[in-house]
Design a protein around this motif. Structure first.
Motif, PDB file in Angstrom:
ATOM      1  N   TYR A   1       0.812  -1.215   0.000  1.00  0.00           N
ATOM      2  CA  TYR A   1       0.000   0.000   0.000  1.00  0.00           C
ATOM      3  C   TYR A   1       0.849   1.271   0.000  1.00  0.00           C
ATOM      4  CZ  TYR A   1      -4.330  -2.562   0.573  1.00  0.00           C
ATOM      5  OH  TYR A   1      -5.397  -3.371   0.359  1.00  0.00           O
ATOM      6  N   GLY A   2       2.057   1.154   0.511  1.00  0.00           N
ATOM      7  CA  GLY A   2       2.961   2.303   0.496  1.00  0.00           C
ATOM      8  C   GLY A   2       3.096   2.873  -0.900  1.00  0.00           C
ATOM      9  N   TYR A   3       3.215   1.976  -1.888  1.00  0.00           N
ATOM     10  CA  TYR A   3       3.354   2.424  -3.278  1.00  0.00           C
ATOM     11  C   TYR A   3       2.103   3.163  -3.727  1.00  0.00           C
ATOM     12  CZ  TYR A   3       7.348  -0.729  -3.519  1.00  0.00           C
ATOM     13  OH  TYR A   3       8.538  -1.329  -3.301  1.00  0.00           O
ATOM     14  N   TYR A   4       0.935   2.654  -3.327  1.00  0.00           N
ATOM     15  CA  TYR A   4      -0.308   3.326  -3.743  1.00  0.00           C
ATOM     16  C   TYR A   4      -0.373   4.745  -3.193  1.00  0.00           C
ATOM     17  CZ  TYR A   4      -1.796  -1.466  -4.788  1.00  0.00           C
ATOM     18  OH  TYR A   4      -1.873  -2.728  -5.268  1.00  0.00           O
ATOM     19  N   PHE A   5       0.088   4.888  -1.946  1.00  0.00           N
ATOM     20  CA  PHE A   5      -0.010   6.212  -1.332  1.00  0.00           C
ATOM     21  C   PHE A   5       0.954   7.218  -1.954  1.00  0.00           C
ATOM     22  CE2 PHE A   5      -2.249   4.105   2.207  1.00  0.00           C
ATOM     23  CZ  PHE A   5      -3.293   4.999   2.338  1.00  0.00           C
ATOM     24  N   ILE A   6       2.135   6.745  -2.340  1.00  0.00           N
ATOM     25  CA  ILE A   6       3.083   7.724  -2.900  1.00  0.00           C
ATOM     26  C   ILE A   6       2.974   7.834  -4.421  1.00  0.00           C
ATOM     27  CG2 ILE A   6       4.698   7.406  -0.986  1.00  0.00           C
ATOM     28  CD1 ILE A   6       6.551   5.979  -3.028  1.00  0.00           C
TER      29      ILE A   6
ATOM     30  N   PRO B   1       0.556   8.890  -6.608  1.00  0.00           N
ATOM     31  CA  PRO B   1       0.118  10.151  -7.242  1.00  0.00           C
ATOM     32  C   PRO B   1       1.220  11.194  -7.275  1.00  0.00           C
ATOM     33  CG  PRO B   1      -1.506   9.384  -5.665  1.00  0.00           C
ATOM     34  CD  PRO B   1      -0.319   8.492  -5.511  1.00  0.00           C
ATOM     35  N   PHE B   2       1.924  11.331  -6.148  1.00  0.00           N
ATOM     36  CA  PHE B   2       3.012  12.312  -6.078  1.00  0.00           C
ATOM     37  C   PHE B   2       4.015  12.074  -7.201  1.00  0.00           C
ATOM     38  CE2 PHE B   2       7.151  13.820  -4.892  1.00  0.00           C
ATOM     39  CZ  PHE B   2       6.919  15.002  -4.222  1.00  0.00           C
ATOM     40  N   PHE B   3       4.462  10.814  -7.309  1.00  0.00           N
ATOM     41  CA  PHE B   3       5.541  10.550  -8.255  1.00  0.00           C
ATOM     42  C   PHE B   3       5.067  10.616  -9.705  1.00  0.00           C
ATOM     43  CE2 PHE B   3       7.614   9.337  -4.419  1.00  0.00           C
ATOM     44  CZ  PHE B   3       8.925   9.708  -4.648  1.00  0.00           C
TER      45      PHE B   3
ATOM     46  N   VAL C   1       2.600  12.591 -10.868  1.00  0.00           N
ATOM     47  CA  VAL C   1       2.461  14.012 -11.187  1.00  0.00           C
ATOM     48  C   VAL C   1       3.828  14.679 -11.305  1.00  0.00           C
ATOM     49  CG1 VAL C   1       1.643  16.223 -10.296  1.00  0.00           C
ATOM     50  CG2 VAL C   1       0.155  14.246 -10.254  1.00  0.00           C
ATOM     51  N   PHE C   2       4.724  14.302 -10.414  1.00  0.00           N
ATOM     52  CA  PHE C   2       6.073  14.871 -10.486  1.00  0.00           C
ATOM     53  C   PHE C   2       6.718  14.536 -11.831  1.00  0.00           C
ATOM     54  CE2 PHE C   2      10.651  14.237 -10.069  1.00  0.00           C
ATOM     55  CZ  PHE C   2      11.022  15.540  -9.788  1.00  0.00           C
TER      56      PHE C   2
END
Lengths: 292, 338
Positions: B17-22, B24-26, B28-29
């Protein structure tokens, strides 16, 4: 004899402290005056007629504000009504704030709560890109958006807010102290899904940090001139700072009263927000600054 | 046995789940920041402009380092004698003119506000007032100062005439140093409150027992400042410096809107590098290639400044200590080998 000397010294020290206190307060009052005076002149001149403004300097308000405001509306509304700029700014800043704060919290949650392969690297990466200003990539950004047909659109002004490294940094700092991992474990045991745990337990616990960051993101977006002025070309999409730029144009330059009223209108919302929330804003700046 | 295997599987499941949470950030970046950066660097090596006569875009075609040649070498053949480096120089000068007084005043105020002997009761109000310009729209402040310093009837000129300081109105925006001074002053005025709040928090973060110990040992106020406050403030000073330097190099809104033409009056002497970059890209022949090369120069300078500041501000004592530790360990290892 000794006691007398000590007392004298004490008195001397006391006088010195009093002197220092007076001196320091005078300096600070002067600095406060310096912060306010340009805005005071702006407010006063907004209430004076254009001829008065050109005649003499004054710190006393006059009565022409309504007249100036009417003239401003008349001049500004020629192509696009004035409230349009405000709505545009509000839409961009509002959506940016919601997206930025929500996804920054999510990103911070991802790297703080989960230990996955590359989580350390992801965090180091976010720290590293915090130093890269958006301006250096703006030419490529513009061309890319232009090629996608998004150059005259709010999307490139809103969506990039999702990737805000500084906000992520702040959220993580706060999360480390305010979000005990035991609570998340307890939620898991109760059968709560991971996203549900985040939305219903983590985000509410992060409320103070979310509020602080929301203020900062909103103000930064509201004040942003660089990116909108590069991307937006149709005047009906202009933001408030771009309207400020318009006011320097020929149409307004002849009438100072209008310019000052226009400036007051662009500043007023921020003034109100600031004086209502200044305590939290300053606390937020102090927190954000104490980075290791 | 079976239970531990199950537990293990469960932790692996969660970490996914860690990947799912980060994500969007990556994502969009990558789309909105990384790719534009790569694109900009790529364009810097391409010929890309608009032919103004026929209004057709030329390129982008790879042309090696031609853009960098025009960025680095002036028409007279002298290195750095170009508008790019003039605008970079303008930017650095105006940053220094605002940052040096800014950090000094902020430090002074931070020390006053944290002084336990001379307490300042109204400091909350002072902070609110001096911080205030920082959150006001820079574009608005710039146009406000443009109006204040206007010739011949701006309030500043009126005041100077009324007080008899000047005999005739002064054309502020036709003098290089006057205009630079105004821009630097606006930046100083907008940012010292912010820096002061950050530094005050920094000083408050230092353990009070250290100050007490120094005072008991008979250290003077200045000695305490030099030997206790300043070294312990180093990380925060570094943060302020890097932040301000990077922000200062991107200076745009204020110089852009302060002068009438918007091109850095007088004689391009207040034109910053971001202003020049955008003029190249979006006016006249729309020289995207050369503008990108200018962006790359800005990027490298930004990087250089942040690394340099990190190097200057590095904790020399900690490095010395580490070196000593290493030497001791080596010595021990040598002795152990014997």
């Amino acid at each position: 004899m000794m006691a007398d000397g000590a007392q004298k010294m004490k008195k001397g020290a006391h006088a010195r402290i009093l002197g220092a206190s007076i001196f320091r307060n005078i300096v600070c009052i002067f600095l406060c005056f310096l912060s306010l005076i340009p805005f005071w002149i702006m407010l006063v001149n907004a209430t004076r007629s254009s001829t008065d403004i050109q005649m003499a300097f004054s710190l006393i308000p006059s009565t022409h504000i309504w007249e100036n405001f009417q003239k401003l509306l008349y001049q500004a509304n020629e192509n696009v009504p004035l409230y349009r700029y405000m709505i545009n700014s509000l839409v961009i800043a509002g959506f940016s704030t919601v997206l930025s704060v929500y996804f920054s919290t999510a990103t911070a949650y991802g790297v703080t709560v989960y230990r996955f392969k590359g989580s350390q690297f992801a965090w180091a990466f976010i720290m590293a890109i915090m130093m890269i200003p958006t301006q250096v990539s703006s030419i490529g950004f513009f061309r890319f958006m232009y090629n996608l047909g998004l150059s005259n659109n709010f999307i490139p002004l809103i969506i990039p807010a999702i990737a805000a490294p500084a906000t992520v940094f702040f959220m993580r700092q706060y999360m480390l102290s305010a979000l005990p991992l035991e609570i998340i474990d307890a939620a898991r045991i109760d059968g709560s899904g991971e996203f549900k745990t985040f939305n219903t337990i983590a985000v509410p616990l992060m409320k103070p940090a979310v509020a602080t960051q929301a203020i900062f993101v909103f103000i930064a977006s509201w004040n942003n001139f660089y990116t909108p002025s590069m991307l937006l070309s149709s005047q009906s999409l202009y933001t408030l700072p771009m309207f400020v730029q318009l006011m320097r144009g020929e149409r307004f330059r002849s009438d100072y009263g209008i310019i000052y009223v226009g400036l007051v209108i662009t500043i007023l919302p921020i003034f109100i927000v600031y004086f209502a929330l200044s305590k939290y804003i300053i606390a937020g700046v102090a927190l954000g600054g104490v980075k290791e | 046995m079976a239970k531990t295997a199950k537990q293990k599987r469960k932790t692996v499941e969660y970490s996914r789940y860690g990947y799912y949470f980060i994500a969007p950030f990556f994502i969009v970046f990558a789309i909105f920041q990384l790719w534009p950066l790569i694109y900009t660097i790529g364009l810097a090596f391409c010929e890309n402009y608009t032919d103004t006569m026929f209004n057709v875009e030329v390129g982008p075609v790879f042309n090696g380092i031609d853009n960098f040649k025009t960025v680095f070498i002036g028409k007279d053949g002298a290195l750095f004698n170009t508008y790019t480096f003039l605008s970079l120089w303008n930017t650095i000068i105006m940053w220094l003119m605002n940052f040096i007084p800014q950090i000094l005043l902020a430090l002074l105020l931070a020390i006053w506000f944290t002084d336990t002997r001379v307490k300042m009761k109204a400091q909350g109000a002072y902070k609110i007032m001096t911080f205030m310009p920082n959150i006001i729209t820079a574009a608005t402040i710039s146009v406000l100062f443009y109006s204040l310093f206007n010739y011949p009837n701006g309030p500043v000129n009126q005041l100077l005439l009324e007080l008899g300081i000047f005999d005739e109105p002064f054309r502020f925006f036709q003098r290089k140093w006057a205009t630079r001074g105004i821009i630097s002053f606006i930046n100083f005025w907008m940012w010292y409150g912010n820096t002061m709040v950050v530094l005050t928090a920094g000083v408050l973060g230092i353990s009070p027992s250290l100050f007490e110990a120094a005072r008991v040992d008979g250290a003077s106020s200045f000695q305490i400042f030099k030997k206790v406050t300043l070294p312990l403030l180093r990380p925060i000073l570094l943060f302020t410096l890097v932040n301000s330097a990077i922000g200062g190099l991107q200076m745009y809104d204020i110089p852009k809107l302060l002068t009438i033409s918007g091109y850095g009056d007088p004689d391009y002497m207040t034109r910053t590098i971001t202003m020049y970059m955008r003029e190249l890209a979006f006016t006249g022949a729309r020289q995207m290639g050369k503008a990108s090369a200018t962006s790359v120069v800005l990027f490298v300078v930004t990087l250089f400044f942040s690394l340099l500041l990190f190097y200057i501000m590095r904790d020399k004592d900690a490095i010395k200590e580490r070196k000593q530790n290493k030497a001791v360990q080596k010595e021990l290892a040598r002795k152990g080998a014997k």
